[in-house]
Design a protein around this motif. Structure first.
Motif, short mmCIF file in Angstrom:
data_model
loop_
_atom_site.label_atom_id
_atom_site.label_comp_id
_atom_site.label_asym_id
_atom_site.label_seq_id
_atom_site.Cartn_x
_atom_site.Cartn_y
_atom_site.Cartn_z
N SER A 134 9.73 80.27 102.74
CA SER A 134 8.77 79.30 103.25
C SER A 134 7.78 79.97 104.21
O SER A 134 8.11 80.96 104.86
CB SER A 134 9.49 78.17 104.00
N ARG A 193 4.34 78.51 106.89
CA ARG A 193 3.46 77.43 107.32
C ARG A 193 2.13 78.02 107.75
O ARG A 193 2.06 78.83 108.68
CB ARG A 193 4.06 76.62 108.46
N TYR A 217 -2.70 66.75 95.68
CA TYR A 217 -1.97 67.99 95.45
C TYR A 217 -2.24 68.50 94.04
O TYR A 217 -2.28 67.71 93.08
CB TYR A 217 -0.46 67.76 95.60
N VAL A 220 1.86 72.74 92.89
CA VAL A 220 2.50 72.81 94.20
C VAL A 220 3.18 71.50 94.60
O VAL A 220 3.81 71.43 95.65
CB VAL A 220 1.49 73.23 95.29
N PHE A 279 4.76 72.01 98.46
CA PHE A 279 3.80 72.16 99.56
C PHE A 279 3.54 70.79 100.19
O PHE A 279 3.52 69.77 99.50
CB PHE A 279 2.49 72.72 99.07
N LEU A 286 -0.38 73.63 106.41
CA LEU A 286 0.11 73.67 105.04
C LEU A 286 1.52 74.26 105.08
O LEU A 286 1.70 75.45 105.32
CB LEU A 286 -0.79 74.51 104.15
N MET A 326 4.60 75.42 103.13
CA MET A 326 4.85 75.92 101.78
C MET A 326 6.32 76.30 101.66
O MET A 326 6.79 77.20 102.36
CB MET A 326 3.96 77.13 101.47
N ASP A 367 2.34 82.08 93.70
CA ASP A 367 1.66 81.53 94.88
C ASP A 367 0.93 82.61 95.67
O ASP A 367 0.20 82.30 96.62
CB ASP A 367 2.67 80.83 95.81
#
Length: 122
Positions: free
Chosen positions: A17, A19, A60, A64, A68, A81, A83, A90
């Motif tokens: 992950s 952000r 979206y 994603v 996301f 965001l 993720m 990605d």
């Protein structure tokens, strides 16, 4: 127009992950729709997610959805965001954008950040 600065990109393994944050300057941030786009090498810039000025509406890309999440804090003039479950595909430079109304197209937005690199490795 607003000035936009992205941060939070980096290198992450598949399934991980990140952000991203996009900080805006200017007093009218809360009136702008915000979007995130991405561009991989050799490819066109593509839509990822967008959020209306109030946060009530979000769009979206199919690629994603469920992974996301976009959010915004108008008091902090920042859009985020989140993720999750990142995939190799990605990998791209992620751009933050601001515009008068929410939309899927690049032409909906008239202010852009400089981009932040996201690299997903196996």
């Amino acid at each position: 127009q607003v000035q936009l600065v992205e941060s939070g990109g980096g290198l992450v393994q598949t399934g991980g992950s990140l952000r991203l944050s996009c900080a805006a300057s200017g007093r009218t941030f809360s009136t702008y729709a915000m979007g995130w786009f991405r561009q991989a090498p050799g490819k066109e810039r593509e839509f990822v997610v967008a959020i209306s000025w109030s946060g009530a509406t979000t769009y979206y890309a199919d690629s994603v959805k469920g992974r996301f999440t976009i959010s915004r804090d108008n008091a902090k003039k920042t859009v985020y965001l989140q993720m999750n479950s990142l995939k190799l595909e990605d990998t791209a430079v992620y751009y933050c954008a601001a515009g008068p109304r929410i939309g899927y197209g690049v032409s909906n937005y008239d202010s852009w950040g400089q981009g932040t690199q996201v690299t997903v490795s196996s």
